[in-house]
Design a protein around this motif. Sequence first.
Motif: not given
Length: 143
Positions: A10-11, A78-84, A92-95
């Motif tokens: 989604p990003l 989104v990047l922070a979530l991916s890094i974590m 994913i649904y929220a994004a």
Amino acid sequence: MEVSSQLIQPLVALVIWSMVMWLWMYATRLPAIISMRLEMDPMAPSGEQMAKLPARVRWKADNYNHLMEQPTLFYALVLALSIMGVSSELAIYAAWAFVVLRIIHSLVHVLGNKIELRFAIFVASNIPLLFLVFIAARSAFNS
């Protein structure tokens, strides 16, 4: 496909949409400038010359600018979530919900600019963004 990769989709989609709006902005702005025979004055105050363009032309630029504002929070989240390594279907649904609502917001803005509807969509887009904030905060502070 990994969930973190699914979160990046989604990003990328919103970046692509931003580029669509950028192209649409210039596809309408340049012909309007030429047809109105506007001379670009580097000494004119910011925005003064573009204010002479028809509203339907300006809306594209206004929307492109909006896509450079609030969505920056979305990109960071989104990047922070991916890094974590957050692997949450809710994220994913929220994004995707945020991206879809921002695209709808853009279309309402540039095709007719019904301000009340546009505002309602903007407010609605904050709901999935808040979900992403809560998910990121929970992950970042409960580690």
